[in-house]
Design a protein around this motif. Structure first.
Motif, PDB file in Angstrom:
ATOM      1  N   GLY A  59      21.523   0.345   1.833  1.00 17.36           N
ATOM      2  CA  GLY A  59      22.216   1.175   0.863  1.00 17.36           C
ATOM      3  C   GLY A  59      22.837   0.375  -0.264  1.00 17.36           C
ATOM      4  N   LEU A  60      23.164  -0.891  -0.001  1.00 19.66           N
ATOM      5  CA  LEU A  60      23.722  -1.768  -1.025  1.00 19.66           C
ATOM      6  C   LEU A  60      22.641  -2.405  -1.885  1.00 19.66           C
ATOM      7  N   GLY A  61      21.388  -2.071  -1.611  1.00 16.53           N
ATOM      8  CA  GLY A  61      20.293  -2.630  -2.395  1.00 16.53           C
ATOM      9  C   GLY A  61      19.897  -4.025  -1.973  1.00 16.53           C
ATOM     10  N   GLU A  62      20.308  -4.423  -0.773  1.00 13.81           N
ATOM     11  CA  GLU A  62      20.005  -5.769  -0.285  1.00 13.81           C
ATOM     12  C   GLU A  62      18.741  -5.770   0.569  1.00 13.81           C
ATOM     13  N   ASP A  63      18.185  -6.951   0.723  1.00 13.07           N
ATOM     14  CA  ASP A  63      17.028  -7.151   1.603  1.00 13.07           C
ATOM     15  C   ASP A  63      17.559  -7.682   2.934  1.00 13.07           C
ATOM     16  N   GLU A  64      17.575  -6.836   3.955  1.00 15.22           N
ATOM     17  CA  GLU A  64      18.145  -7.235   5.242  1.00 15.22           C
ATOM     18  C   GLU A  64      17.385  -8.391   5.878  1.00 15.22           C
ATOM     19  N   ARG A  65      16.176  -8.679   5.399  1.00 13.38           N
ATOM     20  CA  ARG A  65      15.394  -9.784   5.965  1.00 13.38           C
ATOM     21  C   ARG A  65      15.694 -11.105   5.281  1.00 13.38           C
ATOM     22  N   ARG A  66      16.484 -11.071   4.202  1.00  9.30           N
ATOM     23  CA  ARG A  66      16.854 -12.310   3.513  1.00  9.30           C
ATOM     24  C   ARG A  66      17.594 -13.219   4.488  1.00  9.30           C
ATOM     25  N   GLU A  67      17.378 -14.523   4.374  1.00  7.94           N
ATOM     26  CA  GLU A  67      17.892 -15.469   5.348  1.00  7.94           C
ATOM     27  C   GLU A  67      19.397 -15.316   5.561  1.00  7.94           C
ATOM     28  N   GLY A  68      20.157 -15.178   4.494  1.00  9.07           N
ATOM     29  CA  GLY A  68      21.595 -15.084   4.636  1.00  9.07           C
ATOM     30  C   GLY A  68      22.070 -13.800   5.296  1.00  9.07           C
ATOM     31  N   LEU A  69      21.207 -12.780   5.336  1.00 13.16           N
ATOM     32  CA  LEU A  69      21.585 -11.476   5.892  1.00 13.16           C
ATOM     33  C   LEU A  69      20.923 -11.186   7.230  1.00 13.16           C
ATOM     34  N   ARG A  70      20.005 -12.041   7.642  1.00 12.40           N
ATOM     35  CA  ARG A  70      19.197 -11.741   8.818  1.00 12.40           C
ATOM     36  C   ARG A  70      20.041 -11.508  10.060  1.00 12.40           C
ATOM     37  N   ARG A  71      21.096 -12.285  10.241  1.00 12.71           N
ATOM     38  CA  ARG A  71      21.952 -12.147  11.416  1.00 12.71           C
ATOM     39  C   ARG A  71      23.260 -11.408  11.114  1.00 12.71           C
ATOM     40  N   THR A  72      23.376 -10.883   9.895  1.00 17.38           N
ATOM     41  CA  THR A  72      24.606 -10.180   9.523  1.00 17.38           C
ATOM     42  C   THR A  72      24.908  -8.987  10.437  1.00 17.38           C
ATOM     43  N   PRO A  73      23.933  -8.128  10.773  1.00 13.54           N
ATOM     44  CA  PRO A  73      24.266  -7.008  11.678  1.00 13.54           C
ATOM     45  C   PRO A  73      24.869  -7.474  12.997  1.00 13.54           C
ATOM     46  N   LYS A  74      24.342  -8.540  13.568  1.00 15.95           N
ATOM     47  CA  LYS A  74      24.889  -9.046  14.836  1.00 15.95           C
ATOM     48  C   LYS A  74      26.299  -9.596  14.630  1.00 15.95           C
ATOM     49  N   ARG A  75      26.512 -10.310  13.508  1.00 19.54           N
ATOM     50  CA  ARG A  75      27.838 -10.874  13.251  1.00 19.54           C
ATOM     51  C   ARG A  75      28.873  -9.768  13.030  1.00 19.54           C
ATOM     52  N   VAL A  76      28.498  -8.745  12.246  1.00 20.70           N
ATOM     53  CA  VAL A  76      29.427  -7.653  11.964  1.00 20.70           C
ATOM     54  C   VAL A  76      29.777  -6.910  13.252  1.00 20.70           C
ATOM     55  N   ALA A  77      28.771  -6.650  14.081  1.00 21.40           N
ATOM     56  CA  ALA A  77      29.019  -5.971  15.359  1.00 21.40           C
ATOM     57  C   ALA A  77      29.976  -6.788  16.219  1.00 21.40           C
ATOM     58  N   LYS A  78      29.773  -8.102  16.251  1.00 24.44           N
ATOM     59  CA  LYS A  78      30.636  -8.960  17.055  1.00 24.44           C
ATOM     60  C   LYS A  78      32.068  -8.940  16.524  1.00 24.44           C
ATOM     61  N   ALA A  79      32.228  -8.982  15.190  1.00 30.41           N
ATOM     62  CA  ALA A  79      33.563  -8.982  14.599  1.00 30.41           C
ATOM     63  C   ALA A  79      34.292  -7.676  14.915  1.00 30.41           C
ATOM     64  N   PHE A  80      33.603  -6.537  14.768  1.00 33.06           N
ATOM     65  CA  PHE A  80      34.239  -5.259  15.083  1.00 33.06           C
ATOM     66  C   PHE A  80      34.556  -5.153  16.571  1.00 33.06           C
ATOM     67  N   ARG A  81      33.644  -5.653  17.403  1.00 33.99           N
ATOM     68  CA  ARG A  81      33.861  -5.565  18.848  1.00 33.99           C
ATOM     69  C   ARG A  81      35.084  -6.388  19.253  1.00 33.99           C
ATOM     70  N   ASP A  82      35.201  -7.599  18.696  1.00 31.65           N
ATOM     71  CA  ASP A  82      36.346  -8.432  19.029  1.00 31.65           C
ATOM     72  C   ASP A  82      37.621  -7.884  18.398  1.00 31.65           C
ATOM     73  N   GLY A  83      37.505  -7.376  17.172  1.00 33.68           N
ATOM     74  CA  GLY A  83      38.677  -6.882  16.470  1.00 33.68           C
ATOM     75  C   GLY A  83      39.214  -5.574  16.996  1.00 33.68           C
ATOM     76  N   THR A  84      38.471  -4.904  17.866  1.00 35.22           N
ATOM     77  CA  THR A  84      38.943  -3.644  18.465  1.00 35.22           C
ATOM     78  C   THR A  84      38.949  -3.729  19.991  1.00 35.22           C
ATOM     79  N   ARG A  85      39.096  -4.923  20.509  1.00 37.05           N
ATOM     80  CA  ARG A  85      39.054  -5.093  21.969  1.00 37.05           C
ATOM     81  C   ARG A  85      40.252  -4.450  22.648  1.00 37.05           C
ATOM     82  N   GLY A  86      41.284  -4.100  21.885  1.00 37.23           N
ATOM     83  CA  GLY A  86      42.456  -3.464  22.472  1.00 37.23           C
ATOM     84  C   GLY A  86      42.149  -2.130  23.121  1.00 37.23           C
ATOM     85  N   TYR A  87      41.067  -1.464  22.682  1.00 34.45           N
ATOM     86  CA  TYR A  87      40.673  -0.206  23.322  1.00 34.45           C
ATOM     87  C   TYR A  87      40.265  -0.431  24.771  1.00 34.45           C
ATOM     88  N   ARG A  88      39.868  -1.646  25.092  1.00 31.85           N
ATOM     89  CA  ARG A  88      39.349  -1.940  26.422  1.00 31.85           C
ATOM     90  C   ARG A  88      40.349  -2.721  27.273  1.00 31.85           C
TER      91      ARG A  88
END
Length: 478
Positions: A59-88
Motif C-alpha cells: 500500500g505504501l508503493g514499496e517492493d516487499e521483495r527489496r533486500e531492505g524490506l524482505r525481513r521487515t514483516p518478521k521484524r515488525v511482528a516481533k516488535a509488536f509481539r514483544d511490545g505487547t507481551r503484557g497481555y500474556r
C-alpha cells in the motif's frame, strides 16, 4: 497500477492475513523471551501479522521483495509481539513469593518502614504503544507504597508490574490507574501512588525537536488508600520524594488536559475499514487484523479509528519518485563526480546549515526515527550560499519515506555535492524508536552517522572546523 488491480491485491493480502491467523507455527528465535503457555499463542500472532505488514508495504508503493524490506514483516511482528507481551503476563505470577516480613517500630500503618514510612521507586524507564495510533511512547514512571502488616515487597516487582501494563495498548491515565490498582490488590498495602511522565512523538510536519524532551509531554497520576484525599500527608511526602529527582508533578498536572495523541484530532471514519472503498481500505483492514492477532477487540471504544490513524501516519512516508530542486538543480537521480583534492582549503569558504529537524520511518521495523541533520559545504566560489529552506526541503525529501539512517546521510551528502562540487560533509544525529520497542529498550541511546565528499576527505582540519561549529551551536556529535 489501476485502482481495481490495487483493490484486488489488497483483498488478497487481507485474505492471506485472515487465513494465517489460524496457523500455529512457532518462531523458535522469538519464543525465548515469553515462556509458559503463551508461546504458541505468541507465535500464531506473529504469523497473522506478517501478511498484514506485507499488505502495508504494498500500500505504501514499496517492493516487499527489496533486500531492505524482505525481513521487515518478521521484524515488525516481533516488535509488536514483544511490545505487547503484557497481555500474556499476570501480576500475581510476579508478586507471588516476593512479600517479605519486615517488622518496624510498631504495628501501625507504615510500620515496615517505621511509623508512617513509605517506599518509592523512581525513574522507571518504560515504553508503551499508544492505543490511538499504534506508535510507541516513552514513559518515566514513579511508584510509591506504604507497607502494612509488617510486609514489604521486593523493589524490582514494582518495576515489573508497571511494565506488565505498559506492554499493552495504552493511554497514560489508564496506565497509571491499572498499575495503581494492580499493586494495591496484589500486595495489599496501606496505599499506592503512581506518577507518570509520558512523551509522544509529534506529527512529522510539526517535528522541530532534537531530543525526547521536545516531544508532546503529559503527566498523569493515580493513588489509592492513604494517598487519597487533598490533605493526605502521604501524597505530599510522595511528591516531595520525586521532586528530589527534579520532577514537580504539581506544576506538571495541568498537562493532563493536553490532547495526548496528535493523530487523535484527525477526523477518521469509525468503521475500521468497513466503509466506502478507498485506496487505503486494504491497509486499514490489514491493521485491524494485526489488532486481532494481539488479542485486542478492534471495536473497543478506545480503538475505534486506530487502524485509520496508523495508516495515516504510514502514508506520510509513502514511496514517491518526485524530484526536488536545490538552487536550480534538480535532485532526483543525481550523478556524483569527484574533483581532485588540492592543498589546504580556505576554511572561510565553509558554509553550514545546522540542526535541520527530520522524521523518517525505519524500513526494517516500520517505526519512526527522528533527529537533526548538519550540513557543511564549500561554496562554489561565487560567494552565494544555498538558502536554508532548500536544505530543509532536501532533508524532508529524503527523510519522509521508508529509510535507514546510513542511506539517508549518504543521499543528502551526494545531493548537496552535486551542486557544490567542492566538498560536502553531512552529520545526522537520530533517536530510533526501534531501539526502545523491540526488546533492546535503550531509551536514551542516540545514533550518529557521517558522510564526507570532496575536499573534506583530504583536509582533516576542515572536518574538525565543521564539527567544532556543530558543537559551538549546541550539537552533540556522538
Amino acid at each position: 497500477m489501476d485502482t481495481t488491480a490495487m483493490g484486488a491485491l489488497e483483498e488478497a493480502h487481507l485474505a492471506a492475513a485472515v487465513a494465517a491467523a489460524c496457523a500455529c507455527e512457532e518462531e523458535d528465535d522469538d519464543l525465548e523471551m515469553l515462556g509458559g503457555d503463551a508461546e504458541p499463542a505468541a507465535a500464531a500472532a506473529g504469523d497473522a501479522m506478517e501478511p498484514a505488514v506485507r499488505a502495508l508495504l504494498v500500500g505504501l508503493g514499496e517492493d516487499e521483495r527489496r533486500e531492505g524490506l524482505r525481513r521487515t514483516p518478521k521484524r515488525v511482528a516481533k516488535a509488536f509481539r514483544d511490545g505487547t507481551r503484557g497481555y500474556r503476563q499476570k501480576v500475581k505470577d510476579i508478586v507471588q513469593g516476593a512479600l517479605f516480613p519486615e517488622v518496624g517500630v510498631d504495628k501501625r500503618t507504615g510500620s515496615a518502614g517505621g511509623t508512617g514510612g513509605q517506599v518509592v521507586v523512581r525513574d522507571i524507564e518504560l515504553f508503551s504503544y499508544c492505543e490511538s495510533c499504534l506508535l510507541p511512547f516513552s514513559i518515566q514512571c514513579h511508584v510509591g507504597y506504604v507497607p502494612s502488616g509488617g510486609r514489604v515487597v521486593g523493589l524490582s516487582k514494582l518495576s515489573r508490574v508497571s511494565d506488565v501494563f505498559a506492554k499493552r495498548l495504552q493511554n497514560p491515565q489508564r496506565l497509571a490507574n491499572e498499575v495503581c490498582g494492580a499493586l494495591h490488590a496484589s500486595i495489599q498495602p496501606a496505599g499506592v501512588a503512581v506518577a507518570l511522565q509520558c512523551w509522544h512523538i509529534p506529527l512529522p510536519e510539526n517535528l522541530e525537536c532534537k531530543t525526547l524532551q521536545d516531544w508532546i509531554r503529559t503527566s498523569h497520576s493515580s493513588r489509592s488508600g492513604v494517598f487519597e484525599g487533598e490533605n493526605s500527608t502521604f501524597w505530599s511526602d510522595f511528591l516531595a520524594l520525586i521532586k528530589l529527582r527534579g520532577i514537580d508533578m504539581e506544576v506538571d498536572n495541568h498537562s493532563a488536559s493536553i490532547p495526548w495523541c496528535p493523530l487523535r484530532s484527525h477526523e477518521v471514519p469509525l468503521s475500521n475499514g468497513h466503509c466506502k472503498k478507498s485506496s487505503t481500505n486494504g491497509m486499514v483492514s490489514a491493521v485491524t487484523s494485526m489488532l486481532l492477532s494481539l488479542g485486542e477487540d478492534p471495536l473497543r471504544k478506545e480503538l475505534l479509528g486506530t487502524p485509520q490513524r496508523y495508516v495515516q501516519w504510514l502514508m506520510k512516508f509513502r514511496a514517491c519518485n518526485l524530484d526536488v530542486k536545490l538552487n536550480g538543480f534538480t535532485l532526483g537521480n543525481v550523478s556524483i563526480y569527484e574533483r581532485p583534492g588540492g592543498g589546504k582549503a580556505d576554511h572561510g569558504a565553509i558554509r553550514s546549515e545546522l540542526h535541520l529537524p527530520f522524521c523518517a520511518q525505519c524500513e526494517h521495523h516500520l517505526l519512526p526515527f527522528y533527529g537533526v541533520v548538519h550540513i557543511g559545504y564549500f561554496d562554489n566560489g561565487n560567494g552565494e550560499g544555498i538558502d536554508r529552506s532548500h536544505f530543509q526541503a532536501l532533508v524532508h525529501f529524503y527523510g519522509c519515506k521508508l529509510q535507514v539512517q546510513e542511506r539517508m546521510t549518504r543521499q543528502i551528502a551526494e545531493a548537496v555535492y552535486s551542486v557544490s562540487h567542492n566538498g560536502v560533509m553531512v552529520v545526522v544525529e537520530a533517536n530510533h524508536i526501534c531501539m526502545i520497542s523491540r526488546g533492546v529498550e535503550k531509551i536514551r541511546s542516540n545514533t550518529a552517522t557521517i558522510a564526507v565528499l570532496g575536499q573534506f576527505l583530504t583536509d582533516p582540519s576542515a572536518k574538525a572546523c565543521f564539527l567544532q561549529n556543530v558543537l559551538d551551536t549546541g550539537g552533540s556529535v556522538v
